[in-house]
Design a protein around this motif. Structure first.
Motif, short mmCIF file in Angstrom:
data_model
loop_
_atom_site.label_atom_id
_atom_site.label_comp_id
_atom_site.label_asym_id
_atom_site.label_seq_id
_atom_site.Cartn_x
_atom_site.Cartn_y
_atom_site.Cartn_z
N ALA A 43 9.66 -0.39 3.75
CA ALA A 43 10.87 -1.16 4.08
C ALA A 43 10.75 -1.78 5.46
O ALA A 43 11.14 -2.95 5.67
CB ALA A 43 12.10 -0.26 4.00
N VAL A 44 10.20 -1.04 6.42
CA VAL A 44 10.00 -1.57 7.77
C VAL A 44 9.01 -2.75 7.74
O VAL A 44 9.21 -3.76 8.41
CB VAL A 44 9.50 -0.46 8.72
CG1 VAL A 44 9.16 -1.05 10.09
CG2 VAL A 44 10.56 0.63 8.86
N PRO B 29 13.43 14.83 -0.57
CA PRO B 29 14.49 13.81 -0.66
C PRO B 29 14.12 12.51 0.03
O PRO B 29 14.38 11.42 -0.47
CB PRO B 29 15.69 14.50 0.01
CG PRO B 29 15.42 15.96 -0.12
CD PRO B 29 13.94 16.12 -0.03
N MET B 30 13.51 12.60 1.23
CA MET B 30 13.10 11.41 1.97
C MET B 30 11.67 11.04 1.61
O MET B 30 10.75 11.84 1.75
CB MET B 30 13.19 11.68 3.48
CG MET B 30 12.88 10.47 4.34
SD MET B 30 14.24 9.28 4.42
CE MET B 30 15.37 10.15 5.52
N LYS B 31 11.48 9.82 1.11
CA LYS B 31 10.15 9.36 0.71
C LYS B 31 9.57 8.50 1.83
O LYS B 31 9.82 7.29 1.92
CB LYS B 31 10.23 8.54 -0.59
CG LYS B 31 11.03 9.20 -1.72
CD LYS B 31 10.40 10.49 -2.18
CE LYS B 31 11.10 11.06 -3.40
NZ LYS B 31 12.51 11.44 -3.15
N THR B 32 8.78 9.13 2.70
CA THR B 32 8.25 8.45 3.90
C THR B 32 7.49 7.16 3.59
O THR B 32 7.68 6.15 4.28
CB THR B 32 7.35 9.41 4.69
OG1 THR B 32 8.06 10.62 4.95
CG2 THR B 32 6.93 8.78 6.01
N PRO B 33 6.62 7.13 2.55
CA PRO B 33 5.91 5.86 2.27
C PRO B 33 6.86 4.70 2.00
O PRO B 33 6.60 3.57 2.44
CB PRO B 33 5.07 6.19 1.02
CG PRO B 33 4.92 7.67 1.05
CD PRO B 33 6.19 8.20 1.63
N PHE B 34 7.97 4.97 1.31
CA PHE B 34 8.91 3.91 0.97
C PHE B 34 9.67 3.43 2.21
O PHE B 34 9.98 2.24 2.34
CB PHE B 34 9.89 4.38 -0.10
CG PHE B 34 9.26 4.58 -1.46
CD1 PHE B 34 7.96 4.17 -1.73
CD2 PHE B 34 9.97 5.19 -2.49
CE1 PHE B 34 7.38 4.36 -2.97
CE2 PHE B 34 9.40 5.38 -3.74
CZ PHE B 34 8.10 4.97 -3.98
N ILE B 35 9.99 4.35 3.12
CA ILE B 35 10.66 3.96 4.36
C ILE B 35 9.75 3.06 5.19
O ILE B 35 10.18 2.04 5.76
CB ILE B 35 11.08 5.20 5.17
CG1 ILE B 35 12.07 6.06 4.37
CG2 ILE B 35 11.66 4.80 6.51
CD1 ILE B 35 13.36 5.36 4.03
N SER C 103 13.48 -6.93 -1.85
CA SER C 103 12.48 -5.87 -1.76
C SER C 103 12.94 -4.75 -0.85
O SER C 103 12.77 -3.56 -1.16
CB SER C 103 11.14 -6.43 -1.24
OG SER C 103 10.59 -7.34 -2.14
N ILE C 104 13.53 -5.12 0.28
CA ILE C 104 13.99 -4.12 1.26
C ILE C 104 15.09 -3.26 0.67
O ILE C 104 15.06 -2.02 0.76
CB ILE C 104 14.47 -4.82 2.55
CG1 ILE C 104 13.27 -5.47 3.26
CG2 ILE C 104 15.16 -3.83 3.48
CD1 ILE C 104 13.68 -6.45 4.35
N GLY D 295 0.81 -1.22 0.00
CA GLY D 295 0.00 0.00 0.00
C GLY D 295 0.84 1.26 0.00
O GLY D 295 0.41 2.31 -0.48
N MET D 296 2.05 1.16 0.53
CA MET D 296 2.99 2.29 0.55
C MET D 296 3.79 2.41 -0.74
O MET D 296 4.52 3.39 -0.91
CB MET D 296 3.97 2.14 1.72
CG MET D 296 3.37 2.13 3.09
SD MET D 296 2.69 3.72 3.59
CE MET D 296 0.95 3.30 3.63
N THR D 297 3.69 1.40 -1.62
CA THR D 297 4.53 1.40 -2.83
C THR D 297 3.70 1.22 -4.10
O THR D 297 3.45 2.18 -4.82
CB THR D 297 5.59 0.28 -2.73
OG1 THR D 297 4.93 -0.98 -2.44
CG2 THR D 297 6.59 0.57 -1.63
#
Length: 396
Positions: free
Chosen positions: A171-172, A162-168, A78-79, A20-22
């Motif tokens: 990853a978690v 620069p920081m893409k919160t959904p992608f971070i 994926s991570i 859902g974040m990607t």
């Protein structure tokens, strides 16, 4: 409920939230971070879909490992891919490399996810249990989409930073899936030692399954790429709009998908294949007519014209959830239990081979002739689904 089923539900939850974040908003990432054209958007499906084509060879090479252990490798990929894209915005060409790495991990996991689920469920409740799995998965995706909607609406998520919160966050989630898979592997190895499987299986008895997955390659690509692109390009909608529509579609799917599972157990695969075919034909005919109307001005890009686009987008999400029918169909016609995973993987490769071609040609068709012709072509090809539904002979 068995412990391994509980772990599997947790794996589904974290996977769904991560996707859902990607996946659900990747088109917005391309538009906001790189300002891609419709032609470039079609081209970008090559590095995203090529892993689906290659997955049959990768899984064949790793067939000495169990499905769960291959899934662990998939999560690592994926991570790595999504963390890099989440930390900074690389150049367009470098971005393609990490899109490929992330996509390879996801595409290795997709057929294995279904195969692991099939191994864990009771045979007499296969349709019902798979419906529960898919419905739960969709429900979590709804929560993820609602979170994305709030994130972009309130400003703490953006693809222009620069920081893409959904992608971070994704990853978690995938890291959590990795840990759960390691736990599931310990339990399953005790109860059922791994038996090395064939790298891939190709049998004439599965010809209609192959036909269905090839057609789905076309239909899926239209749904994932050009359906949202109607909203993004023709109606200028942002990630928050796509997310809230996904929330609505997912909420309906929570009830729709388990119902499909129950209907499979009650009425059988053949009747559901007819329903699957008719849903695709109807959806893409309407999509084509709407796109044509937006382009020639006969349908307004405000008011009822936008509501119609929202409605067909949601219905499209429902029609693509019918993949459970194909999975159960394969399980029922499989000559050997060991054929299921290799055939699911080969089917994915077939569907992605078609997807790659379709994505590239779709970008050309959109740019040269107009978006409506992409959808009319998909509706025409979906007539073959009707033919397959008529031809299959299944003992339910």
């Amino acid at each position: 409920m068995k412990k391994e089923i509980k772990i599997y539900f947790a794996i589904l939850a974290l996977t769904a939230f991560g996707l859902g974040m990607t996946n659900n908003i990747i088109s917005n990432f391309f538009k906001d971070a790189y300002n891609v054209t419709a032609y470039q958007r079609g081209f970008l499906e090559f590095p995203r879909e090529l892993p689906g084509l290659l997955s049959v060879f990768v899984i064949a090479g790793l067939s000495f490992l169990s499905d769960i252990r291959i899934s662990i490798v998939a999560q690592l990929l994926s991570i790595v891919g999504i963390v890099v894209l989440g930390i900074y915005t690389p150049s367009f060409n470098v971005m393609i490399i990490f899109i490929f790495i992330n996509s390879l991990g996801m595409h290795l996991f997709f057929p294995l996810q279904d195969s692991i689920g099939l191994e864990l469920v009771e045979k007499e409740k296969m349709g019902k249990r798979l419906g529960q799995f898919k419905g739960f998965f969709t429900g979590v995706q709804m929560v993820a989409s609602l979170f994305v909607f709030l994130g972009f609406k309130m400003g703490f998520m953006s693809f222009e930073t620069p920081m893409k919160t959904p992608f971070i966050i994704a990853a978690v989630m995938f890291l959590g899936v990795l840990i759960l898979l390691i736990s599931l592997d310990r339990i399953v190895r005790i109860n059922k030692p791994h038996v090395k499987q064939s790298g891939y299986v190709f049998r004439k008895e599965y010809k209609y399954y192959y036909t269905l997955v090839i057609l789905f390659g076309v239909q899926k690509q239209i749904m994932m790429v050009y359906g949202p692109w109607v909203l993004i390009e023709l109606l200028s909608k942002k990630a928050d709009t796509i997310s809230i529509l996904t929330v609505i579609g997912s909420f309906i799917g929570i009830f729709f998908i388990p119902a499909i599972g129950r209907l499979l157990d009650k009425y059988g695969v053949k009747k559901l294949l007819y329903f699957d075919a008719l849903s695709f034909i109807g959806v893409y005919l309407v999509y084509g007519l709407l796109a044509m109307g937006y382009v020639n001005g006969s349908i307004q890009t405000a008011g009822i014209g936008v509501i119609l686009a929202y409605g067909i987008f949601i219905i499209d999400r429902m029609s693509t959830q019918m993949g459970i029918v194909r999975t159960i169909y394969l399980r029922k016609i499989a000559l050997f239990q060991s054929d299921v995973t290799p055939t699911l993987t080969l089917g994915q490769s077939m569907d992605h081979f078609v997807s790659i071609i379709c994505a590239y040609l779709g970008g050309i068709i959109w740019s040269v002739w107009g978006p409506q012709y992409i959808f009319f072509l998909a509706a025409g090809l979906s007539l073959i689904n009707l033919f397959v539904a008529y031809k299959v002979d299944i003992k339910d």
